[in-house]
Scaffold this motif. Structure first.
Motif, PDB file in Angstrom:
ATOM      1  N   UNK A 192       0.842  -1.195   0.000  1.00  0.00           N
ATOM      2  CA  UNK A 192       0.000   0.000   0.000  1.00  0.00           C
ATOM      3  C   UNK A 192       0.875   1.243   0.000  1.00  0.00           C
ATOM      4  N   UNK A 193       0.365   2.290  -0.648  1.00  0.00           N
ATOM      5  CA  UNK A 193       1.004   3.613  -0.611  1.00  0.00           C
ATOM      6  C   UNK A 193       2.455   3.579  -1.079  1.00  0.00           C
ATOM      7  N   UNK A 194       2.750   2.713  -2.042  1.00  0.00           N
ATOM      8  CA  UNK A 194       4.079   2.651  -2.611  1.00  0.00           C
ATOM      9  C   UNK A 194       5.138   2.023  -1.727  1.00  0.00           C
ATOM     10  N   UNK A 195       4.739   1.410  -0.618  1.00  0.00           N
ATOM     11  CA  UNK A 195       5.689   0.784   0.304  1.00  0.00           C
ATOM     12  C   UNK A 195       5.879  -0.673  -0.095  1.00  0.00           C
ATOM     13  N   UNK A 196       7.121  -1.129  -0.131  1.00  0.00           N
ATOM     14  CA  UNK A 196       7.426  -2.487  -0.568  1.00  0.00           C
ATOM     15  C   UNK A 196       6.860  -3.536   0.371  1.00  0.00           C
ATOM     16  N   UNK A 197       6.411  -4.638  -0.236  1.00  0.00           N
ATOM     17  CA  UNK A 197       6.064  -5.839   0.517  1.00  0.00           C
ATOM     18  C   UNK A 197       6.824  -6.993  -0.114  1.00  0.00           C
ATOM     19  N   UNK A 198       7.815  -7.549   0.618  1.00  0.00           N
ATOM     20  CA  UNK A 198       8.664  -8.607   0.082  1.00  0.00           C
ATOM     21  C   UNK A 198       8.761  -9.792   1.057  1.00  0.00           C
ATOM     22  N   UNK A 199       7.644 -10.336   1.458  1.00  0.00           N
ATOM     23  CA  UNK A 199       7.696 -11.454   2.390  1.00  0.00           C
ATOM     24  C   UNK A 199       8.100 -12.756   1.703  1.00  0.00           C
ATOM     25  N   UNK A 200       8.526 -13.706   2.505  1.00  0.00           N
ATOM     26  CA  UNK A 200       8.788 -15.063   2.030  1.00  0.00           C
ATOM     27  C   UNK A 200       7.802 -15.996   2.708  1.00  0.00           C
ATOM     28  N   UNK A 201       7.076 -16.746   1.885  1.00  0.00           N
ATOM     29  CA  UNK A 201       6.086 -17.707   2.382  1.00  0.00           C
ATOM     30  C   UNK A 201       6.576 -19.082   1.949  1.00  0.00           C
ATOM     31  N   UNK A 202       7.030 -19.891   2.900  1.00  0.00           N
ATOM     32  CA  UNK A 202       7.684 -21.143   2.531  1.00  0.00           C
ATOM     33  C   UNK A 202       7.313 -22.282   3.476  1.00  0.00           C
ATOM     34  N   UNK A 203       7.264 -23.468   2.920  1.00  0.00           N
ATOM     35  CA  UNK A 203       7.141 -24.718   3.686  1.00  0.00           C
ATOM     36  C   UNK A 203       5.882 -24.763   4.543  1.00  0.00           C
ATOM     37  N   UNK A 204       4.805 -24.157   4.058  1.00  0.00           N
ATOM     38  CA  UNK A 204       3.529 -24.186   4.765  1.00  0.00           C
ATOM     39  C   UNK A 204       2.559 -25.160   4.109  1.00  0.00           C
ATOM     40  N   UNK A 205       1.578 -25.597   4.880  1.00  0.00           N
ATOM     41  CA  UNK A 205       0.406 -26.288   4.347  1.00  0.00           C
ATOM     42  C   UNK A 205      -0.751 -25.300   4.367  1.00  0.00           C
TER      43      UNK A 205
END
Length: 280
Positions: free
Chosen positions: A43-56
């Motif tokens: 939102x509002x030009x702010x970066x979102x760079x999460x890592x989503x790994x090894x989940x069910x």
């Protein structure tokens, strides 16, 4: 950085909501939520760079993973994403994502839905038995890359392209209704194996621009490679054999003989006599 790890996230409105964060979501069970399992938004030009790994990520009422926003660049890897009531992964609103080594299966709509304006890099995923298509891509200013995936057993298409811009390289696409269906798209298909689909192997329609190189298209129950309407492009060094009909051009190419010489075709090749199409 925030770490959410080894949690059981169940029966919430949204399982995990990530807004403008670089957090890691790893090793969790995210299921039976009344909205989507994981929601990632910038939102509002702010970066979102999460890592989503090894989940069910399973049995959520909406999507497994939703990715939205112009500054959204998540990494989605090594997850089991299945039996969600919408799509397994949905990208929209100019989002971009790196999606690799996931197993995405048995979702009610698409395995991966790349909606209008979004794009991504999709590599080494196993995408199977989704009820509409295994992958669906819409129009975007950026090219999506689909590499080294296995796409099988969809009730609809292995890959559906509607106005999309995509590079499809070294995938195995098999036992879907149609292997690849493109409408008004720009697509390059290289070194893919497209086989045993219940209808056509590859079907290009409307004003698609299409390049096919070094593909093996075989044992499809309809047409191996079917070019309709005003499709234009190039075919070179493909092996198209053992289909009900191997090659069907709805409108004949001006360089038909070059197409026939430059590809390894089976016996059933159907090209009309009238020269209208631009296959170059």
């Amino acid at each position: 950085d925030v770490l959410v790890s080894n949690c059981r996230v169940v029966e919430n409105k949204q399982g995990v909501a990530i807004f403008c964060s670089d957090c890691s979501i790893t090793g969790n069970t995210i299921e039976n939520n009344t909205g989507s399992g994981v929601v990632i938004r910038s939102q509002d030009g702010i970066l979102a760079r999460p890592k989503v790994s090894d989940n069910s990520i399973a049995n959520n009422v909406a999507c497994g993973v939703v990715i939205e926003g112009k500054q959204c660049f998540p990494v989605i890897c090594r997850n089991e994403i299945f039996s969600n009531k919408n799509s397994g992964i949905s990208l929209a609103k100019f989002a971009k994502a790196l999606v690799f080594r996931n197993h995405i299966r048995e979702n009610i709509l698409h395995g991966i839905a790349v909606c209008e304006s979004a794009s991504g890099h999709f590599e080494h995923n196993v995408i199977s038995a989704n009820l509409k298509s295994n992958m669906s891509l819409g129009p975007s200013p950026d090219q999506s890359s689909i590499l080294y995936n296995k796409l099988s057993f969809a009730r609809g298409e292995g890959i559906f392209l509607l106005g999309a811009n995509a590079r499809i390289y070294s995938n195995e696409i098999y036992k879907n209704q149609t292997g690849v269906l493109g409408i008004n798209c720009w697509v390059q298909i290289f070194k893919c194996r497209v086989h045993e689909n219940r209808d056509h192997g590859i079907l290009m329609m409307k004003k698609s621009t299409f390049t096919a190189l070094f593909n093996k298209i075989y044992q499809n129950s309809g047409v191996g490679l079917f070019l309709r309407d005003e499709v234009r492009g190039s075919l070179d060094r493909n092996e198209i054999k053992g289909n009900e009909i191997d090659l069907l051009l709805e409108q004949k190419s001006e360089i038909q003989q070059e197409i026939l010489k430059q590809n390894d075709l089976g016996k059933d090749v159907r090209i009309p006599s009238k020269t209208l199409c631009q296959i170059f």
